[in-house]
Design a protein around this motif. Structure first.
Motif, PDB file in Angstrom:
ATOM      1  N   ASP A  65       0.987  -1.239  -0.117  1.00 53.69           N
ATOM      2  CA  ASP A  65       0.100   0.010   0.027  1.00 53.69           C
ATOM      3  C   ASP A  65       1.029   1.134  -0.021  1.00 53.69           C
ATOM      4  O   ASP A  65       1.981   1.470   0.722  1.00 53.69           O
ATOM      5  CB  ASP A  65      -0.893  -0.086   1.271  1.00 53.69           C
ATOM      6  N   ASP A  70      -0.444   3.795  -8.407  1.00 48.14           N
ATOM      7  CA  ASP A  70      -1.336   4.950  -9.091  1.00 48.14           C
ATOM      8  C   ASP A  70      -0.384   5.904  -9.852  1.00 48.14           C
ATOM      9  O   ASP A  70      -0.638   6.424 -10.955  1.00 48.14           O
ATOM     10  CB  ASP A  70      -2.359   5.285  -8.139  1.00 48.14           C
ATOM     11  N   PHE A  90      -7.214  -4.722  -9.910  1.00 50.31           N
ATOM     12  CA  PHE A  90      -7.711  -6.032  -9.354  1.00 50.31           C
ATOM     13  C   PHE A  90      -8.053  -5.650  -7.954  1.00 50.31           C
ATOM     14  O   PHE A  90      -6.925  -5.609  -7.212  1.00 50.31           O
ATOM     15  CB  PHE A  90      -6.756  -6.969  -9.728  1.00 50.31           C
ATOM     16  N   GLY A  91      -8.935  -5.784  -7.451  1.00 53.50           N
ATOM     17  CA  GLY A  91      -9.441  -5.643  -5.922  1.00 53.50           C
ATOM     18  C   GLY A  91      -9.714  -7.047  -5.535  1.00 53.50           C
ATOM     19  O   GLY A  91      -9.715  -7.895  -6.013  1.00 53.50           O
ATOM     20  N   PRO A  93     -11.873  -9.751  -5.077  1.00 57.64           N
ATOM     21  CA  PRO A  93     -12.549 -10.890  -6.153  1.00 57.64           C
ATOM     22  C   PRO A  93     -14.169 -10.662  -5.728  1.00 57.64           C
ATOM     23  O   PRO A  93     -14.461 -10.654  -4.465  1.00 57.64           O
ATOM     24  CB  PRO A  93     -12.073 -12.207  -6.077  1.00 57.64           C
ATOM     25  N   ARG A 105     -10.547 -13.993 -14.144  1.00 55.22           N
ATOM     26  CA  ARG A 105     -10.897 -12.635 -14.129  1.00 55.22           C
ATOM     27  C   ARG A 105      -9.646 -11.680 -14.671  1.00 55.22           C
ATOM     28  O   ARG A 105      -9.699 -10.539 -15.314  1.00 55.22           O
ATOM     29  CB  ARG A 105     -11.115 -11.757 -12.729  1.00 55.22           C
ATOM     30  N   ASN A 120      -3.096  -2.881 -12.340  1.00 53.20           N
ATOM     31  CA  ASN A 120      -2.768  -2.138 -11.132  1.00 53.20           C
ATOM     32  C   ASN A 120      -3.122  -3.405  -9.971  1.00 53.20           C
ATOM     33  O   ASN A 120      -4.356  -3.618  -9.888  1.00 53.20           O
ATOM     34  CB  ASN A 120      -3.802  -1.031 -10.909  1.00 53.20           C
ATOM     35  N   ARG A 121      -2.182  -4.137  -9.500  1.00 55.62           N
ATOM     36  CA  ARG A 121      -2.508  -5.407  -8.687  1.00 55.62           C
ATOM     37  C   ARG A 121      -2.642  -6.359  -9.787  1.00 55.62           C
ATOM     38  O   ARG A 121      -2.986  -5.977 -11.084  1.00 55.62           O
ATOM     39  CB  ARG A 121      -3.450  -5.390  -7.763  1.00 55.62           C
ATOM     40  N   GLU A 125      -1.683 -11.090  -6.565  1.00 58.26           N
ATOM     41  CA  GLU A 125      -2.330 -11.195  -5.310  1.00 58.26           C
ATOM     42  C   GLU A 125      -2.860 -12.617  -4.718  1.00 58.26           C
ATOM     43  O   GLU A 125      -2.817 -12.968  -3.677  1.00 58.26           O
ATOM     44  CB  GLU A 125      -3.711 -10.264  -5.406  1.00 58.26           C
ATOM     45  N   VAL A 129      -1.668 -11.568  -0.938  1.00 52.14           N
ATOM     46  CA  VAL A 129      -2.703 -11.314   0.304  1.00 52.14           C
ATOM     47  C   VAL A 129      -3.312 -12.650   0.675  1.00 52.14           C
ATOM     48  O   VAL A 129      -3.516 -12.966   1.614  1.00 52.14           O
ATOM     49  CB  VAL A 129      -3.646 -10.509  -0.351  1.00 52.14           C
ATOM     50  N   VAL A 130      -3.422 -13.427  -0.287  1.00 54.03           N
ATOM     51  CA  VAL A 130      -4.166 -14.816  -0.130  1.00 54.03           C
ATOM     52  C   VAL A 130      -3.212 -15.812   0.761  1.00 54.03           C
ATOM     53  O   VAL A 130      -3.731 -16.326   1.687  1.00 54.03           O
ATOM     54  CB  VAL A 130      -4.386 -15.498  -1.406  1.00 54.03           C
ATOM     55  N   LEU A 135      -6.073 -17.017   3.082  1.00 53.60           N
ATOM     56  CA  LEU A 135      -7.519 -17.096   2.441  1.00 53.60           C
ATOM     57  C   LEU A 135      -7.763 -18.498   1.746  1.00 53.60           C
ATOM     58  O   LEU A 135      -8.671 -18.543   1.236  1.00 53.60           O
ATOM     59  CB  LEU A 135      -7.537 -15.741   1.517  1.00 53.60           C
ATOM     60  N   ASN A 192      -7.440   4.755   4.891  1.00 52.25           N
ATOM     61  CA  ASN A 192      -7.991   3.261   5.039  1.00 52.25           C
ATOM     62  C   ASN A 192      -7.258   2.430   6.077  1.00 52.25           C
ATOM     63  O   ASN A 192      -6.065   2.307   6.038  1.00 52.25           O
ATOM     64  CB  ASN A 192      -7.658   2.664   3.624  1.00 52.25           C
TER      65      ASN A 192
END
Ligand code: ATP
Length: 293
Positions: A65, A70, A90-91, A93, A105, A120-121, A125, A129-130, A135, A192
Protein backbone atom coordinates in the motif's frame (compact mmCIF):
# COMPACT_ATOMS: atom_id res chain seq x y z
CA UNK A 1 21.28 2.65 -15.59
CA UNK A 2 21.51 -0.66 -13.71
CA UNK A 3 18.14 -2.27 -13.11
CA UNK A 4 17.41 -4.94 -10.50
CA UNK A 5 16.07 -7.54 -12.88
CA UNK A 6 15.12 -11.10 -11.94
CA UNK A 7 14.68 -13.26 -15.02
CA UNK A 8 15.86 -16.68 -13.92
CA UNK A 9 13.49 -19.16 -12.28
CA UNK A 10 14.55 -19.83 -8.70
CA UNK A 11 16.62 -16.62 -8.50
CA UNK A 12 17.60 -15.67 -4.98
CA UNK A 13 15.64 -12.56 -4.01
CA UNK A 14 16.43 -10.60 -0.83
CA UNK A 15 14.42 -7.42 -0.82
CA UNK A 16 16.26 -6.06 2.21
CA UNK A 17 19.47 -6.10 0.17
CA UNK A 18 17.97 -3.96 -2.59
CA UNK A 19 17.95 -0.22 -1.96
CA UNK A 20 14.62 1.57 -2.06
CA UNK A 21 16.42 4.90 -2.57
CA UNK A 22 17.79 6.18 -5.89
CA UNK A 23 21.48 5.43 -6.47
CA UNK A 24 24.10 8.00 -5.48
CA UNK A 25 24.73 10.56 -8.17
CA UNK A 26 21.20 10.38 -9.56
CA UNK A 27 19.36 13.65 -9.21
CA UNK A 28 15.84 14.75 -9.93
CA UNK A 29 17.15 17.03 -12.71
CA UNK A 30 19.11 14.25 -14.44
CA UNK A 31 16.11 11.96 -14.13
CA UNK A 32 13.75 14.56 -15.62
CA UNK A 33 16.01 15.02 -18.64
CA UNK A 34 16.31 11.30 -19.24
CA UNK A 35 12.58 10.77 -18.68
CA UNK A 36 11.74 13.36 -21.34
CA UNK A 37 13.84 11.47 -23.91
CA UNK A 38 12.29 8.15 -22.91
CA UNK A 39 8.81 9.61 -23.09
CA UNK A 40 9.34 10.51 -26.75
CA UNK A 41 10.82 7.12 -27.62
CA UNK A 42 8.09 5.23 -25.77
CA UNK A 43 5.40 7.10 -27.68
CA UNK A 44 7.03 6.18 -31.00
CA UNK A 45 7.52 2.56 -29.97
CA UNK A 46 3.89 2.24 -28.94
CA UNK A 47 2.78 3.75 -32.23
CA UNK A 48 4.85 1.25 -34.21
CA UNK A 49 3.58 -1.66 -32.10
CA UNK A 50 -0.02 -0.49 -32.44
CA UNK A 51 0.25 -0.37 -36.23
CA UNK A 52 2.19 -3.60 -36.69
CA UNK A 53 -0.12 -5.65 -34.41
CA UNK A 54 2.53 -8.35 -33.99
CA UNK A 55 3.04 -7.86 -30.25
CA UNK A 56 1.31 -6.41 -27.24
CA UNK A 57 2.56 -5.36 -23.80
CA UNK A 58 1.43 -6.39 -20.36
CA UNK A 59 2.82 -4.32 -17.50
CA UNK A 60 2.13 -5.81 -14.08
CA UNK A 61 2.47 -3.39 -11.15
CA UNK A 62 2.71 -4.83 -7.68
CA UNK A 63 3.67 -3.19 -4.42
CA UNK A 64 2.63 -2.60 -0.87
CA UNK A 65 0.00 0.00 0.00
CA UNK A 66 1.17 3.50 -0.93
CA UNK A 67 4.12 2.12 -2.95
CA UNK A 68 2.99 4.31 -5.84
CA UNK A 69 1.19 2.03 -8.27
CA UNK A 70 -1.31 4.77 -9.16
CA UNK A 71 1.42 7.38 -9.58
CA UNK A 72 3.47 5.05 -11.78
CA UNK A 73 0.42 4.41 -13.96
CA UNK A 74 -0.24 8.12 -14.31
CA UNK A 75 3.32 8.79 -15.47
CA UNK A 76 3.72 5.78 -17.75
CA UNK A 77 0.33 6.25 -19.37
CA UNK A 78 1.21 9.93 -19.78
CA UNK A 79 3.91 8.81 -22.24
CA UNK A 80 1.46 6.80 -24.33
CA UNK A 81 -1.28 7.38 -26.84
CA UNK A 82 -4.45 6.52 -24.85
CA UNK A 83 -5.91 4.92 -27.99
CA UNK A 84 -4.00 1.70 -27.35
CA UNK A 85 -3.87 1.60 -23.53
CA UNK A 86 -6.04 -0.21 -21.04
CA UNK A 87 -5.57 -0.04 -17.27
CA UNK A 88 -7.18 -2.67 -15.08
CA UNK A 89 -7.23 -2.69 -11.27
CA UNK A 90 -7.73 -5.91 -9.38
CA UNK A 91 -9.38 -5.58 -5.98
CA UNK A 92 -10.99 -8.15 -3.71
CA UNK A 93 -12.62 -10.73 -6.02
CA UNK A 94 -16.36 -10.37 -6.54
CA UNK A 95 -18.68 -13.30 -5.70
CA UNK A 96 -18.78 -14.15 -9.39
CA UNK A 97 -14.99 -14.05 -9.71
CA UNK A 98 -14.69 -16.35 -6.72
CA UNK A 99 -16.70 -18.97 -8.53
CA UNK A 100 -14.01 -19.25 -11.19
CA UNK A 101 -10.35 -20.17 -11.17
CA UNK A 102 -8.06 -17.32 -10.07
CA UNK A 103 -6.88 -16.54 -13.60
CA UNK A 104 -10.36 -16.19 -15.08
CA UNK A 105 -10.78 -12.52 -14.20
CA UNK A 106 -7.25 -11.74 -15.30
CA UNK A 107 -7.02 -13.50 -18.65
CA UNK A 108 -9.81 -11.52 -20.25
CA UNK A 109 -7.90 -8.31 -19.59
CA UNK A 110 -4.77 -9.53 -21.36
CA UNK A 111 -3.93 -7.14 -24.19
CA UNK A 112 -5.02 -7.64 -27.78
CA UNK A 113 -2.36 -7.46 -30.47
CA UNK A 114 -1.02 -3.91 -30.61
CA UNK A 115 -2.39 -2.95 -27.20
CA UNK A 116 -0.69 -1.86 -24.02
CA UNK A 117 -2.29 -3.27 -20.91
CA UNK A 118 -1.40 -2.18 -17.38
CA UNK A 119 -2.41 -4.19 -14.33
CA UNK A 120 -2.75 -2.34 -11.03
CA UNK A 121 -2.32 -5.43 -8.81
CA UNK A 122 -2.87 -8.67 -10.63
CA UNK A 123 -2.98 -12.45 -10.47
CA UNK A 124 -0.05 -12.15 -8.03
CA UNK A 125 -2.46 -11.13 -5.28
CA UNK A 126 -3.50 -14.78 -5.26
CA UNK A 127 -0.05 -15.77 -3.98
CA UNK A 128 0.44 -12.64 -1.83
CA UNK A 129 -2.57 -11.39 0.16
CA UNK A 130 -4.13 -14.84 -0.10
CA UNK A 131 -1.00 -16.40 1.38
CA UNK A 132 -0.40 -13.77 4.08
CA UNK A 133 -4.00 -13.89 5.31
CA UNK A 134 -4.54 -17.62 4.85
CA UNK A 135 -7.43 -17.03 2.42
CA UNK A 136 -6.58 -20.35 0.79
CA UNK A 137 -4.62 -23.31 2.15
CA UNK A 138 -0.89 -23.54 1.25
CA UNK A 139 -1.62 -26.55 -0.96
CA UNK A 140 -3.82 -24.29 -3.09
CA UNK A 141 -1.76 -21.09 -3.35
CA UNK A 142 1.54 -22.91 -3.79
CA UNK A 143 0.17 -24.67 -6.87
CA UNK A 144 -0.54 -21.27 -8.35
CA UNK A 145 3.10 -20.44 -9.09
CA UNK A 146 3.08 -23.14 -11.76
CA UNK A 147 -0.23 -21.88 -13.17
CA UNK A 148 1.15 -18.33 -13.29
CA UNK A 149 4.30 -19.48 -15.10
CA UNK A 150 2.21 -21.36 -17.67
CA UNK A 151 -0.18 -18.43 -18.06
CA UNK A 152 2.61 -15.94 -18.68
CA UNK A 153 4.29 -18.34 -21.09
CA UNK A 154 1.03 -18.65 -23.00
CA UNK A 155 0.73 -14.87 -23.25
CA UNK A 156 4.32 -14.63 -24.45
CA UNK A 157 3.77 -17.28 -27.12
CA UNK A 158 0.87 -15.15 -28.29
CA UNK A 159 3.23 -12.19 -28.75
CA UNK A 160 2.69 -10.40 -25.44
CA UNK A 161 5.72 -8.77 -23.88
CA UNK A 162 5.24 -9.42 -20.16
CA UNK A 163 6.98 -6.99 -17.79
CA UNK A 164 6.50 -7.19 -14.03
CA UNK A 165 7.43 -4.54 -11.49
CA UNK A 166 7.62 -4.63 -7.73
CA UNK A 167 7.59 -1.07 -6.39
CA UNK A 168 10.00 -1.30 -3.50
CA UNK A 169 9.51 1.20 -0.66
CA UNK A 170 10.98 1.09 2.83
CA UNK A 171 8.83 0.63 5.91
CA UNK A 172 9.72 4.13 7.05
CA UNK A 173 8.74 5.65 3.70
CA UNK A 174 5.39 3.88 3.83
CA UNK A 175 4.71 5.26 7.31
CA UNK A 176 5.52 8.79 6.14
CA UNK A 177 3.28 8.45 3.10
CA UNK A 178 0.36 7.10 5.11
CA UNK A 179 0.69 9.90 7.68
CA UNK A 180 1.01 12.48 4.93
CA UNK A 181 -2.30 11.36 3.48
CA UNK A 182 -4.03 12.59 6.64
CA UNK A 183 -2.68 16.10 6.16
CA UNK A 184 -4.57 17.17 3.08
CA UNK A 185 -8.16 16.80 1.86
CA UNK A 186 -6.65 16.08 -1.56
CA UNK A 187 -5.27 12.79 -0.27
CA UNK A 188 -7.39 12.09 2.83
CA UNK A 189 -9.97 10.30 0.71
CA UNK A 190 -7.43 7.50 0.36
CA UNK A 191 -7.30 6.89 4.13
CA UNK A 192 -7.96 3.30 4.96
CA UNK A 193 -7.29 1.62 8.32
CA UNK A 194 -6.63 -1.53 6.29
CA UNK A 195 -3.34 0.00 5.12
CA UNK A 196 -2.13 0.21 8.73
CA UNK A 197 -3.35 -3.31 9.43
CA UNK A 198 -1.49 -4.64 6.40
CA UNK A 199 1.68 -2.94 7.67
CA UNK A 200 1.63 -5.28 10.65
CA UNK A 201 2.26 -8.09 8.17
CA UNK A 202 5.26 -6.37 6.60
CA UNK A 203 7.64 -9.31 7.03
CA UNK A 204 5.09 -11.86 5.83
CA UNK A 205 4.56 -9.80 2.69
CA UNK A 206 8.33 -9.53 2.21
CA UNK A 207 8.60 -13.33 2.30
CA UNK A 208 5.61 -13.73 0.00
CA UNK A 209 6.99 -11.22 -2.52
CA UNK A 210 10.45 -12.78 -2.47
CA UNK A 211 8.96 -16.18 -3.14
CA UNK A 212 6.61 -14.94 -5.86
CA UNK A 213 9.40 -13.08 -7.66
CA UNK A 214 11.78 -16.01 -7.40
CA UNK A 215 9.28 -18.64 -8.51
CA UNK A 216 7.90 -16.72 -11.47
CA UNK A 217 11.03 -14.98 -12.73
CA UNK A 218 11.60 -15.90 -16.36
CA UNK A 219 13.49 -14.54 -19.35
CA UNK A 220 10.17 -13.94 -21.11
CA UNK A 221 8.45 -12.50 -18.01
CA UNK A 222 11.09 -10.70 -15.93
CA UNK A 223 10.56 -8.98 -12.60
CA UNK A 224 12.19 -5.64 -11.94
CA UNK A 225 12.47 -4.49 -8.35
CA UNK A 226 12.03 -0.73 -8.59
CA UNK A 227 13.58 1.52 -5.93
CA UNK A 228 10.42 3.50 -5.24
CA UNK A 229 11.11 5.76 -2.25
CA UNK A 230 11.60 8.65 -4.69
CA UNK A 231 8.67 8.94 -7.07
CA UNK A 232 10.72 10.58 -9.83
CA UNK A 233 13.25 7.73 -9.79
CA UNK A 234 10.52 5.09 -9.71
CA UNK A 235 8.95 6.58 -12.86
CA UNK A 236 12.31 6.75 -14.58
CA UNK A 237 13.18 3.11 -13.86
CA UNK A 238 9.85 1.84 -15.15
CA UNK A 239 10.05 3.95 -18.31
CA UNK A 240 13.66 2.91 -18.94
CA UNK A 241 12.81 -0.76 -18.49
CA UNK A 242 9.76 -0.66 -20.79
CA UNK A 243 11.65 1.23 -23.49
CA UNK A 244 14.55 -1.24 -23.26
CA UNK A 245 12.20 -4.18 -23.74
CA UNK A 246 10.26 -2.61 -26.61
CA UNK A 247 13.28 -1.23 -28.42
CA UNK A 248 14.43 -4.80 -29.17
CA UNK A 249 11.26 -5.35 -31.23
CA UNK A 250 11.34 -2.07 -33.11
CA UNK A 251 13.07 -3.55 -36.17
CA UNK A 252 10.36 -6.23 -36.54
CA UNK A 253 7.59 -3.68 -36.23
CA UNK A 254 9.18 -1.30 -38.70
CA UNK A 255 9.62 -4.14 -41.20
CA UNK A 256 6.00 -5.16 -40.72
CA UNK A 257 4.88 -1.56 -41.21
CA UNK A 258 6.94 -1.28 -44.40
CA UNK A 259 5.41 -4.54 -45.71
CA UNK A 260 1.94 -3.29 -44.76
CA UNK A 261 2.63 0.01 -46.51
CA UNK A 262 3.82 -1.85 -49.63
CA UNK A 263 0.71 -4.06 -49.66
CA UNK A 264 -1.49 -1.00 -49.13
CA UNK A 265 0.23 0.87 -51.97
CA UNK A 266 -0.11 -2.11 -54.31
CA UNK A 267 -3.78 -2.40 -53.44
CA UNK A 268 -4.27 1.28 -54.15
CA UNK A 269 -2.39 1.07 -57.46
CA UNK A 270 -4.50 -1.90 -58.55
CA UNK A 271 -7.66 -0.01 -57.62
CA UNK A 272 -6.58 3.08 -59.57
CA UNK A 273 -5.51 1.01 -62.59
CA UNK A 274 -8.87 -0.72 -62.60
CA UNK A 275 -10.72 2.62 -62.36
CA UNK A 276 -8.68 4.03 -65.23
CA UNK A 277 -9.34 0.91 -67.36
CA UNK A 278 -13.09 1.12 -66.80
CA UNK A 279 -13.10 4.85 -67.60
CA UNK A 280 -11.21 4.15 -70.83
CA UNK A 281 -13.60 1.35 -71.70
CA UNK A 282 -16.59 3.60 -71.14
CA UNK A 283 -15.06 6.30 -73.35
CA UNK A 284 -14.23 3.83 -76.16
CA UNK A 285 -17.74 2.39 -76.30
CA UNK A 286 -19.91 4.08 -78.96
CA UNK A 287 -22.71 6.04 -77.42
CA UNK A 288 -26.09 4.26 -77.63
CA UNK A 289 -28.33 5.70 -80.39
CA UNK A 290 -30.62 8.47 -79.23
CA UNK A 291 -34.20 7.49 -78.89
CA UNK A 292 -36.50 9.44 -81.16
CA UNK A 293 -40.05 10.14 -80.19
P1 ATP B 1 -4.75 0.04 -3.93
O1 ATP B 1 -4.24 -0.29 -2.57
O2 ATP B 1 -4.28 -0.95 -4.98
O3 ATP B 1 -4.54 1.47 -4.32
P2 ATP B 1 -7.44 0.30 -2.96
O4 ATP B 1 -6.94 0.45 -1.58
O5 ATP B 1 -8.13 1.45 -3.61
O6 ATP B 1 -6.30 -0.22 -3.95
P3 ATP B 1 -9.05 -1.77 -4.12
O7 ATP B 1 -8.46 -1.49 -5.45
O8 ATP B 1 -10.52 -1.73 -4.01
O9 ATP B 1 -8.43 -0.94 -2.95
O10 ATP B 1 -8.59 -3.24 -3.71
C1 ATP B 1 -7.29 -3.55 -3.40
C2 ATP B 1 -7.34 -4.61 -2.34
O11 ATP B 1 -7.83 -5.82 -2.91
C3 ATP B 1 -5.97 -4.90 -1.75
O12 ATP B 1 -6.05 -4.90 -0.36
C4 ATP B 1 -5.68 -6.28 -2.27
O13 ATP B 1 -4.89 -7.04 -1.43
C5 ATP B 1 -7.07 -6.88 -2.42
N1 ATP B 1 -7.07 -7.99 -3.38
C6 ATP B 1 -6.70 -7.94 -4.67
N2 ATP B 1 -6.77 -9.16 -5.22
C7 ATP B 1 -7.18 -10.00 -4.26
C8 ATP B 1 -7.42 -11.38 -4.22
N3 ATP B 1 -7.26 -12.15 -5.29
N4 ATP B 1 -7.87 -11.91 -3.08
C9 ATP B 1 -8.05 -11.14 -1.98
N5 ATP B 1 -7.83 -9.82 -1.96
C10 ATP B 1 -7.39 -9.25 -3.08
Amino acid sequence: MTLNVFDKPGAKVRLDDIPAEPPKGMTREKAAKRFAALEKELFELQDAMFGAKVNSVLVVLQGRDSAGKDGAIKHVVGCLNPRGVIVTSFGVPTPEERQHDFLWRVHRHAPRAGEFSIFNRSHYEDVLVVRVHGLAPPAVWSERFGHIRDFEELLTEHGTIVLKYFLHISKKEQEERLLEREESPATAWKLNPGDWKEREHWDDYTAAYEDAISKTAAKHAPWTVVPANAKWYRNLVIAESIVEALRKRRKDWDETLVAMGKAGREGLEAYRAQRAASAKERKAKPAPPRRTR
